[in-house]
Design a protein around this motif. Structure first.
Motif: not given
Length: 156
Positions: A43-44, A46, A77-78, A81-82, A84, A109-110
């Motif tokens: 998720a982190w 690009d 994944l977006a 990310r939102k 967490g 970065r994760a």
């Protein structure tokens, strides 16, 4: 777990005291797109990096719930990310649910992820959301420790 190509490598594991063992083991590799820990790290990245990562290794379908499309994975994944944290609700192993949170490095970065897994009968959506809060706090503490240790080594 750590991301290695399109898979995750399980680096450590603690079995629950009540004996509900999960079918993962240290050193095991599983497809990242179908695991909570994998999605927590992916998720982190690009979206272009995710496309490149799965370009030669399209997402393999493990169960009826596995995400098999790169576009769908990028949308998932977006959301992760939102929010967490990531979840896996039977995507790798039927009947096994997981909630996972990323461990971040100093540049955001994760680099790893931690998770809690269990049978779907004991890990419904409500319980997973409650566990996610505690898991994100734990992952944040680990991230801070890693960042502080890195800073300490930079000054030595």
């Amino acid at each position: 777990a750590a991301l290695e190509g399109p898979q995750v490598l399980y680096c450590d594991k603690v079995e629950p005291p009540e004996g509900h063992a999960v079918s993962t083991a240290v050193g095991m590799r599983l497809d990242a797109h179908a695991t909570g820990v994998g999605k927590a790290v992916l998720a982190w990245l690009d979206p272009g990096e995710v496309r490149e990562l799965f370009g030669q290794h399209p997402p393999h379908v493990h169960t009826a719930k596995t995400i098999s499309s790169i576009d769908r994975l990028i949308r998932e994944l977006a959301l992760i990310r939102k929010r967490g944290y990531a979840t896996d609700e039977g995507e790798m192993i039927p009947g096994l649910n997981c909630v996972a949170a990323p461990i971040m490095n100093s540049i955001g970065r994760a680099v790893l992820a931690v998770s809690v897994s269990g049978p779907a009968s004991r890990f419904d959506s409500e319980r997973m959301a409650k566990l996610a809060v505690r898991l994100m706090a734990t992952a944040h503490e680990i991230s801070e420790y890693i960042i502080e240790r890195g800073a300490a080594h930079d000054t030595e």
